[in-house]
Every structure is written in C-alpha cells, then in structure tokens.
Scaffold this motif. Structure first.
Motif, PDB file in Angstrom:
ATOM      1  N   LEU A 143       0.874  -1.803  -0.046  1.00 40.21           N
ATOM      2  CA  LEU A 143       0.090  -0.036   0.112  1.00 40.21           C
ATOM      3  C   LEU A 143       1.006   1.449  -0.273  1.00 40.21           C
ATOM      4  CD1 LEU A 143      -2.915  -0.993   2.524  1.00 40.21           C
ATOM      5  CD2 LEU A 143      -2.776  -0.959  -0.013  1.00 40.21           C
ATOM      6  N   VAL A 144       2.313   0.666   0.290  1.00 39.11           N
ATOM      7  CA  VAL A 144       3.080   2.285   0.767  1.00 39.11           C
ATOM      8  C   VAL A 144       3.513   2.434  -0.918  1.00 39.11           C
ATOM      9  CG1 VAL A 144       4.414   3.112   1.032  1.00 39.11           C
ATOM     10  CG2 VAL A 144       3.725   2.072   2.444  1.00 39.11           C
ATOM     11  N   SER A 145       4.299   1.298  -1.823  1.00 40.62           N
ATOM     12  CA  SER A 145       4.603   1.555  -3.032  1.00 40.62           C
ATOM     13  C   SER A 145       5.185   0.574  -3.557  1.00 40.62           C
ATOM     14  CB  SER A 145       5.534   2.799  -2.495  1.00 40.62           C
ATOM     15  OG  SER A 145       7.449   2.284  -3.246  1.00 40.62           O
ATOM     16  N   ALA A 146       4.851   0.833  -5.165  1.00 37.78           N
ATOM     17  CA  ALA A 146       5.146  -0.737  -6.096  1.00 37.78           C
ATOM     18  C   ALA A 146       7.323  -0.647  -5.247  1.00 37.78           C
ATOM     19  CB  ALA A 146       5.267  -0.425  -6.936  1.00 37.78           C
ATOM     20  N   GLU A 147       8.187   0.327  -5.367  1.00 38.72           N
ATOM     21  CA  GLU A 147       9.460  -0.177  -4.821  1.00 38.72           C
ATOM     22  C   GLU A 147       9.881  -0.624  -2.912  1.00 38.72           C
ATOM     23  OE1 GLU A 147       8.461   2.652  -5.959  1.00 38.72           O
ATOM     24  OE2 GLU A 147       9.065   2.690  -7.638  1.00 38.72           O
ATOM     25  N   ASP A 148       8.596  -0.163  -2.774  1.00 39.88           N
ATOM     26  CA  ASP A 148       8.512  -0.477  -0.991  1.00 39.88           C
ATOM     27  C   ASP A 148       8.052  -1.848  -1.182  1.00 39.88           C
ATOM     28  OD1 ASP A 148       9.837   2.180   0.752  1.00 39.88           O
ATOM     29  OD2 ASP A 148       7.693   2.963   0.241  1.00 39.88           O
ATOM     30  N   THR A 149       7.482  -2.444  -1.619  1.00 38.11           N
ATOM     31  CA  THR A 149       6.635  -3.648  -1.243  1.00 38.11           C
ATOM     32  C   THR A 149       7.520  -5.096  -0.668  1.00 38.11           C
ATOM     33  OG1 THR A 149       4.632  -3.245  -2.549  1.00 38.11           O
ATOM     34  CG2 THR A 149       5.088  -5.274  -1.708  1.00 38.11           C
ATOM     35  N   GLU A 150       8.270  -5.148  -1.695  1.00 37.93           N
ATOM     36  CA  GLU A 150       9.433  -6.316  -1.105  1.00 37.93           C
ATOM     37  C   GLU A 150      10.651  -6.044   0.468  1.00 37.93           C
ATOM     38  OE1 GLU A 150      13.018  -9.135  -2.633  1.00 37.93           O
ATOM     39  OE2 GLU A 150      11.594  -8.163  -4.223  1.00 37.93           O
ATOM     40  N   PRO A 151      10.839  -4.430   0.573  1.00 43.90           N
ATOM     41  CA  PRO A 151      10.730  -4.768   1.654  1.00 43.90           C
ATOM     42  C   PRO A 151       9.948  -4.451   2.638  1.00 43.90           C
ATOM     43  CG  PRO A 151      12.332  -2.625   0.467  1.00 43.90           C
ATOM     44  CD  PRO A 151      10.915  -3.296  -0.316  1.00 43.90           C
ATOM     45  N   LEU A 152       9.081  -4.352   2.893  1.00 40.15           N
ATOM     46  CA  LEU A 152       8.079  -3.915   4.100  1.00 40.15           C
ATOM     47  C   LEU A 152       7.306  -5.669   4.162  1.00 40.15           C
ATOM     48  CD1 LEU A 152       5.927  -0.785   2.520  1.00 40.15           C
ATOM     49  CD2 LEU A 152       7.695  -2.002   5.017  1.00 40.15           C
ATOM     50  N   THR A 153       7.451  -6.149   2.816  1.00 38.83           N
ATOM     51  CA  THR A 153       7.382  -7.987   3.109  1.00 38.83           C
ATOM     52  C   THR A 153       8.555  -8.690   4.433  1.00 38.83           C
ATOM     53  OG1 THR A 153       6.310  -7.959   0.997  1.00 38.83           O
ATOM     54  CG2 THR A 153       6.715 -10.123   2.448  1.00 38.83           C
ATOM     55  N   HIS A 154       9.149  -8.238   4.180  1.00 41.22           N
ATOM     56  CA  HIS A 154      10.439  -8.381   3.992  1.00 41.22           C
ATOM     57  C   HIS A 154      10.099  -8.182   6.271  1.00 41.22           C
ATOM     58  CE1 HIS A 154      13.123 -11.024   1.954  1.00 41.22           C
ATOM     59  NE2 HIS A 154      12.703 -10.449   1.116  1.00 41.22           N
ATOM     60  N   HIS A 155      10.204  -7.056   6.098  1.00 42.21           N
ATOM     61  CA  HIS A 155       9.847  -5.674   7.485  1.00 42.21           C
ATOM     62  C   HIS A 155       8.472  -7.093   7.767  1.00 42.21           C
ATOM     63  CE1 HIS A 155      12.654  -3.551   6.992  1.00 42.21           C
ATOM     64  NE2 HIS A 155      12.226  -2.398   6.163  1.00 42.21           N
ATOM     65  N   GLN A 156       7.437  -7.682   7.865  1.00 43.77           N
ATOM     66  CA  GLN A 156       6.825  -7.940   7.495  1.00 43.77           C
ATOM     67  C   GLN A 156       6.674  -9.339   8.575  1.00 43.77           C
ATOM     68  OE1 GLN A 156       3.260  -6.898   8.547  1.00 43.77           O
ATOM     69  NE2 GLN A 156       1.888  -7.063   7.571  1.00 43.77           N
ATOM     70  N   TYR A 157       7.387 -10.300   8.011  1.00 48.29           N
ATOM     71  CA  TYR A 157       7.847 -11.468   8.237  1.00 48.29           C
ATOM     72  C   TYR A 157       9.049 -11.070   9.806  1.00 48.29           C
ATOM     73  CZ  TYR A 157       9.764 -16.074   7.992  1.00 48.29           C
ATOM     74  OH  TYR A 157      10.288 -17.667   8.111  1.00 48.29           O
TER      75      TYR A 157
END
Length: 453
Positions: A143-157
């Motif tokens: 939801l933040v941006s396409a560029e942030d999606t993968e890093p945020l998914t790692h953070h979520q994990y």
C-alpha cells in the motif's frame, strides 16, 4: 481487563475499547465515533488514551476527534510527521491506563511506522496488532509504493515473529484488519477470535521457515485493492474533521431529473433486481445492505470527489451516508423514496434483463459474456470466450468493451449489477447475470481453468 469490540463489517475492520472498569484506551477508532461513545457509556468508564496502530490506508480515522472530545492522550507513532498534537510513541514505550500497562512494539510491514500494542493486566495479556499479525495471515505490504513492497514484506515477516516472542502464547490477539478488509493478504482464516499460541500453529507467516519463500508467495498472491485508498493516508496525516451524518433535505423530482440530465452520479441503493426492472435513466446501481461491500465498491468504482446523489429509502440513505463518511465521501445529496415513481414522477426510466445461469445457455452466439471480476479471479477460472474487464476498471476502459449485446457477470451478481448499470448509462445493451459463479458450470456453461486446477 475487558476488551469491547466495535465492528465495522462494511469495511472488514474492528475498533477496540480496552478498560479496567474505570478508565480505558480506544485503539484504531473509525471516523463515526458516536459508536465508541456509546460503548464507553455502556461500560461506565472514562477514556484517557486513544491509540493508532498506523496511519490507515482503508478508512478515515476518528482518533484525533475522539481524543480531543474526551481530553485524552492521542498515541501516534513518533516516526509519523503529523501536524496535530499527539503523544508520540516509539518501540518499547510504556503507558499506564489505570491498572493496565500498554507497551508499544514496532511492527513495520503494513506501513513503515506501524506499531502493535501489548496490554497487560496482572497475568493477562492482549495483543492489538492493527495490520500486522492477522488471523491466519498478515496485513498487505503493497500500500505504500511498488518500490517499498518487497522490503516491507521482509519487515512484515520479521515483525510478526518478534511480536509473538514479546507476548505470551495465551495472549488474546486483536487485529484491526482481516475481517473482509482489502488490507489483509494471504489465506486469512475467517476466525472470529484467536490467541498468539493458535497463530503460532496456524499462521503461514509464522509456520513458513523460509523467509524468501514467504515473501515471494505473499507478493504473488496480492490482489487489487480499492482506488480510494490513495486518499486515506493523506486525510489521516492532515487530521480529519468530524463527519456530518445528518440526513439532508430530499431533492424534488425536477432537480433529480436535472442532475441526471447533466450526467451527474445518481446512485440507486435498492435491491439490484428491483433496479434492473425499473430505474431512473442514467442512474447507477449500488445495492445497499448487509454483506454487499457497498462502501468499498462505490469508493473504488466511481470517480473520486465528484458530486453524488443517493436515492433510496430513508434508513438506507442514512446508513449509506455514515458508511461513506468512513472513507472520506462527505455530504452526498439525497432523494428519499421507494422507487422512480416516488422520487421523480414522470422522469425517464429504463430497465434491463436480469437472468440466471440457465438463461445464459440461450445467449445468441454473437453476444459477448463480460466478466467483471478481478483479473486474478478470471485467471483462476472463467467461462470460455468471456472477456474480462474488472468493474473497478470499467469506466476508464469503456472503449475496450466489445460491440453488441453484453451478458455481464461477476462472482455473486453484485458487481455485475454495478457494471450493467454503468454500461447502460454509457448507451450499451446489457443483460445482468444474477448468480454465483461457482454454479455456472453446473448449469452447463463451459468453464475453463487456465492454471489446471
């Protein structure tokens, strides 16, 4: 410690009042805070704190107005640069709410500065996880941006794993999202309650030992989300005002007809079958009622911030005004009445056929089946030779709609009613298919499964 849940099923979210019998904290309040006020009055307690887990993307918060009205401290992440007065909280901060102890835990993933709260009362714990750890899944990370999606998914994990380490296995889990909200991702369980221990055993974010696999799978399975989300975080960052929930004076028939003639958006709240049989020419169908996701689809499909008129029975209009205020659609006009003859006598009316799957078997060969489900739904299975244009993309893709008569379907009949009304408004000849898609093959329609399922 007592936890009072305030449901918002229209958006698939929950607000929580947590109290010790005397004072309490409200977590993630929706904009229509009178519901919270009632819960507080019913509990006979006083609000001393209001807490946000994150700057929300799917609804307008009532946190600032609630905290102001109750002279309560407003807890917002210290990392969020907001212009209003709040009590900044960071990872590890503790706040005393009567005998309750609230501790903030940084859980980035759904957003960069997301916080969860562990509240302790003696030997009892409750975890308020917002859009972090959900029942069976986690909050979406795109939801933040396409560029942030993968890093945020790692953070979520990493975040959800840290959160369960910080809390005991017997702690109750109270997420904000995950009850039909588009903010959830992955295989949400549909449970109504859970504990940290149960999630350790069942939640794919906690049972998948391979972080890279989890990240790939979560991102691959993310589906489309409502376009109005783009407006929610900016409104919440600025500090939203209280909504006006008063029912406006009903428009007279001449004014309503004039608005239709000018091409304004006139939304009919009646049952979709009643709409198909007779409606004001140029109006569109967004059936209002339990389980319809009226708010999400209206905010997703119609252009943002354009003049809107609601047409329907008094109670439906009042409820729709409240629901729309939660996503920042304020002060729609209204025409109160049971149907075209009551709200605009003598105005032009239209109709179209609404059929079941059996009738589709009689469709002439030159007619087109238009599937308005999401792209991922279409890719899983669809009627052979059907054309897919998701309803939320229809207005901007009208020039891609095939010529000729259109037989329009979705998963249940709701979205196809919206689409059929939009198409007819644009001058197209439509047939609305009102039926559950999983019954199409049983009715004899040729359904294909591209993925081989």
């Amino acid at each position: 410690m007592e936890v009072v849940t305030i449901e918002t099923p229209q958006l698939g979210d929950r607000t929580y009042l947590v109290h010790d019998g005397e004072v309490g904290v409200v977590i993630d309040p929706q904009r229509d805070t009178d519901r919270v006020d009632k819960a507080v009055a019913d509990a006979g307690v006083r609000i001393t704190h209001v807490a946000e887990t994150h700057i929300h993307n799917d609804y307008v918060t009532g946190g600032l107005q609630l905290a102001t009205a109750h002279n309560a401290a407003y807890l917002v992440s210290a990392e969020d640069d907001v212009p209003y007065q709040r009590q900044p909280v960071s990872d590890g901060d503790t706040v005393h709410v009567g005998r309750l102890v609230l501790r903030a835990v940084a859980t980035p993933g759904h957003t960069h500065h997301h916080l969860s709260y562990i509240i302790t009362d003696g030997d009892r714990q409750a975890v308020f996880s917002g859009g972090s750890l959900l029942y069976g899944s986690v909050g979406r990370t795109d939801l933040v941006s396409a560029e942030d999606t993968e890093p945020l998914t790692h953070h979520q994990y990493a975040s959800v794993r840290r959160l369960v380490e910080e809390a005991g296995k017997d702690a109750g889990l109270y997420p904000t999202h995950g009850f039909g909200s588009f903010c959830s991702s992955g295989p949400a369980s549909g449970a109504e309650a859970s504990t940290i221990g149960e999630q350790l055993a069942e939640n794919h974010a906690l049972t998948d030992p391979d972080e890279e696999h989890f990240v790939r799978e979560l991102i691959h399975n993310l589906t489309a989300y409502p376009s109005y989300y783009a407006h929610m975080a900016p409104i919440n960052m600025a500090g939203p005002a209280a909504p006006d929930l008063e029912l406006p004076d009903s428009l007279d028939g001449d004014e309503l007809a004039s608005r239709l003639g000018r091409g304004e958006w006139v939304v009919d709240l009646r049952n979709r079958i009643a709409f198909a049989g007779n409606h004001l020419s140029g109006s569109v169908s967004f059936e209002y009622g339990d389980g319809t996701q009226f708010t999400a689809f209206l905010g997703w499909v119609l252009p943002w911030n354009e003049k809107l008129t609601l047409v329907g029975e008094r109670q439906d209009v009042e409820d729709a005004i409240r629901d729309l205020s939660r996503i920042g659609i304020d002060n729609p006009d209204a025409a109160i009445g049971a149907g075209p003859a009551e709200v605009a006598p003598g105005a032009a009316t239209s109709w179209y056929e609404s059929v079941g799957w059996k009738e589709v078997l009689q469709k002439p060969g030159d007619d087109t089946v238009l599937d308005v489900r999401r792209t991922d739904e279409f890719q899983d299975s669809h009627i052979r030779d059907a054309v897919n244009i998701p309803v939320h993309e229809l207005l901007r893709r009208m020039d891609e709609v095939p010529p000729g008569r259109l037989w329009v379907h979705c998963g249940s009949g709701y979205r196809s009613a919206v689409a059929a009304s939009l198409l007819q408004r644009a001058g197209r000849d439509v047939v609305h298919i009102d039926g559950n898609f999983h019954r199409a093959e049983k009715a004899g329609l040729p359904v294909v499964y591209p993925k081989g399922d």
